[in-house]
Design a protein around this motif. Structure first.
Motif, PDB file in Angstrom:
ATOM      1  N   HIS A   1      14.898  72.104  20.488  1.00 25.62           N
ATOM      2  CA  HIS A   1      13.482  72.434  20.281  1.00 25.62           C
ATOM      3  C   HIS A   1      12.608  72.173  21.511  1.00 25.62           C
TER       4      HIS A   1
ATOM      5  N   ILE B   1      27.642  68.667  23.046  1.00 30.34           N
ATOM      6  CA  ILE B   1      26.330  68.343  22.466  1.00 30.34           C
ATOM      7  C   ILE B   1      25.680  69.594  21.914  1.00 30.34           C
TER       8      ILE B   1
ATOM      9  N   GLN C   1      27.762  70.947  18.749  1.00 35.66           N
ATOM     10  CA  GLN C   1      27.833  70.063  17.579  1.00 35.66           C
ATOM     11  C   GLN C   1      26.463  69.674  17.031  1.00 35.66           C
ATOM     12  N   LEU C   2      25.496  69.556  17.917  1.00 33.05           N
ATOM     13  CA  LEU C   2      24.194  69.081  17.440  1.00 33.05           C
ATOM     14  C   LEU C   2      23.088  70.111  17.590  1.00 33.05           C
ATOM     15  N   GLU C   3      22.918  70.612  18.772  1.00 29.49           N
ATOM     16  CA  GLU C   3      21.710  71.375  19.051  1.00 29.49           C
ATOM     17  C   GLU C   3      21.706  72.764  18.432  1.00 29.49           C
TER      18      GLU C   3
ATOM     19  N   ARG D   1      22.933  73.768  15.849  1.00 26.77           N
ATOM     20  CA  ARG D   1      22.808  73.744  14.382  1.00 26.77           C
ATOM     21  C   ARG D   1      21.354  73.694  13.949  1.00 26.77           C
ATOM     22  N   GLN D   2      20.488  73.439  14.913  1.00 29.05           N
ATOM     23  CA  GLN D   2      19.075  73.424  14.580  1.00 29.05           C
ATOM     24  C   GLN D   2      18.466  74.819  14.571  1.00 29.05           C
ATOM     25  N   SER D   3      19.282  75.770  14.913  1.00 34.22           N
ATOM     26  CA  SER D   3      18.785  77.141  14.902  1.00 34.22           C
ATOM     27  C   SER D   3      18.668  77.602  13.459  1.00 34.22           C
ATOM     28  N   ASN D   4      18.033  78.707  13.264  1.00 30.04           N
ATOM     29  CA  ASN D   4      17.804  79.141  11.878  1.00 30.04           C
ATOM     30  C   ASN D   4      19.053  79.766  11.265  1.00 30.04           C
ATOM     31  N   LYS D   5      18.953  80.031   9.973  1.00 29.84           N
ATOM     32  CA  LYS D   5      20.103  80.478   9.214  1.00 29.84           C
ATOM     33  C   LYS D   5      20.705  81.760   9.783  1.00 29.84           C
TER      34      LYS D   5
ATOM     35  N   ARG E   1      22.805  81.159  12.657  1.00 32.36           N
ATOM     36  CA  ARG E   1      24.046  80.495  12.269  1.00 32.36           C
ATOM     37  C   ARG E   1      25.039  81.469  11.652  1.00 32.36           C
TER      38      ARG E   1
END
Lengths: 196, 196, 196, 196
Positions: free
Chosen positions: D26, D103, D106-108, D110-114, D117
């Motif tokens: 973000h 990073i 695995q983490l970042e 996944r913060q994207s929108n559906k 994904r």
DNA sequence: GATGAATGAGAGTTCATTCAT
DNA sequence: GATGAATGAACTCTCATTCAT
């Protein structure tokens, strides 16, 4: 549009003065300033860190010019009491000629928070130093009494000028401010000069 | 609790002064004042029309006392220049003794909007009238020059006092304010008296 | 309205789950949640520090219940492999029965920033500890191999459950999730038990 | 500059990985990526449709390489359980060797929108198909049990790998990830193989 | 008179994207 | 192809005031 030539930075500052003078500090949204300046809201933030920065910059810019002009004129003058008169007269004249700026400096900018007011005071230091110079010059050459407390006298001088201008603004500028210069000078000078 | 005796009206005004002095005007929410006064938020509105009304009332109340005390002392004095000295000295003394009030009147209350400041000016009129009386008295009995413009001189006097106190507050009250009275009086009086 | 009885706190959390499941995390404005809950925007902030706090609370609340229920059931069971089965079955069953919650936990909440995800992990610790208990119990009583690395096995178990549920959510819940429990248990258990 | 040779397309993707790993999803503005890549903001849009397209492309590019390398190695191996081990080991090894990428995946990301994904899942299909091949091979040749549900087992495998890597990333990579391969393989393989 | 839970309007700031040069 | 100045939509949170109890 006369604006085509002006850089956006100036454009925004000028718009800010007008908007604040018209609407008051607390009703001067960034969007209003942007509209008046003819730029997008976001453009403001290319030139200023945040809203407060507009105000500080505005004051720095305008006050800088204000003081420079007075300095310039005073340098040409020899006698301390005439310098003093010139400072008073030009203080009044400059604010007289830009009533929007007068409203902003005398009324609106004081509504800002304490932190901003400290920054404004920082900008004022230059002006106060100029007053000190005049006073010290006059004390040396015998125009003024030798034992004056410069810091205190400067407060008398600045307090007086500030109050006289504020009064004029609050009375909606219904009389001529520059006309007051002669009398103000007389009172202050009388307080400072040597008496037999 | 000493508060049991006090009527809620006073309780709220005192709380307001403390809260504003501590937190600054813009961080003094009604709920904070209510808490400090030990009443519910809604109770405030049984005693005051709105938040602004608290501030105006606060100023009326405190300024009323402020001016009465000065009036009282001055009535006992004959000479205009001594009256003038007394006014200056008491102006400084009273604010010196109530630093919270000084912070509120010199810094915080000025952050209110223009309309509130006009109301505050209304309250100040009584004080300014007192100054006028002293000046006119002195002009009549020959202590001061006869052709002074009272309204202007009053601005010099008030502007000076105001600036000197503000300076003291902004310098965090690190020196004695009342000590300044003698010098301020000297400067102002010198400006007003007759010279041979 | 069935809402009359419920306290606002619960009302808001339930509304949040629905709104997020419907609109996705990034399109779930506070105002939308307030509207769905039937309260004013400002009311939200009487019960939650900020928007993020709604999400953390939501997760704590729901996950707390989720884990409690599993714990409760498992305590009644003796055998480690049956405990393991129960955990898997109930993990699937509970999310099966609340598809909105499943969408929120498997997809939407992961879109939050890293800091929030660390807080969520904190809440998960309780669940992971429960898994550890089951594993260690089974290792002691000979149901599972004795030399298992509990922390790693727990990752296998949690990663598996999480992926199976996510898959089910992304396949739009077109098949029965609880039906998977038997097979998942078989695979995991086979990996853990002793072999001759 | 080693960058002179690289086409801008690659330059931008590499910059994106670094910027996201450093600042989080973000806080990775397009302008930051452009700066790191040494191009103008606008240039980004000559190579990518929009910001999301950078992320999808990034994932396609990196994941494509990731899967190819594993495929390549696995083709040389005969036995299904050894293939399985190789996949696990290389999954861990590759992410181990590129912590920034780890990073980000695995983490970042996944913060994207559906929607993003879903696109990412599309890219993953290739990898999942590879897993299916190994599993089906092993079922045919008797290494694994014959009645396994391939789709489910693949979820167990992928879920496990994903969770183990995520754990390692969240624990700030303080231990050796590749060291886990042996144990993970043992647990999974035990779950799949025939038992007497 | 007193309470305090609930209200809801209002504004600064960010950042993906565009387009004239 | 490349630039980067300019755009403008979008959203959280605060707090003075009300009113049912």
């Amino acid at each position: 549009m006369e604006n085509k030539a002006k850089p956006k930075y100036k454009l925004i500052l000028d718009a800010a003065v007008e908007v604040i003078a018209e609407n008051g500090y607390h009703h001067s949204q960034v969007s209003k300033i942007a509209k008046k300046a003819g730029v997008a809201d976001g453009t403001i933030y290319l030139y200023f860190k945040n809203k407060e920065d507009i105000l500080v910059s505005l004051f720095e810019e305008k006050m800088g010019q204000f003081v420079s002009k007075i300095k310039e004129e005073i340098e040409r003058i020899e006698k301390a009491d005439e310098k003093l008169y010139k400072l008073i007269e030009m203080h009044f004249r400059q604010l007289s000629e830009d009533p929007s700026l007068a409203i902003v400096t005398q009324l609106e900018l004081r509504q800002s928070n304490k932190r901003l007011r400290f920054e404004i005071n920082e900008v004022l230091k230059d002006y106060l130093a100029l007053m000190d110079d005049i006073l010290e010059g006059g004390m040396k050459d015998g125009t003024f009494q030798a034992q004056l407390k410069v810091k205190l006298v400067r407060q008398v001088l600045f307090g007086t000028l500030d109050e006289v201008v504020t009064n004029w603004v609050m009375k909606e500028q219904r009389y001529d401010l520059v006309d007051q210069a002669r009398d103000v000078h007389y009172l202050i000078y009388n307080g400072l000069r040597k008496h037999n």
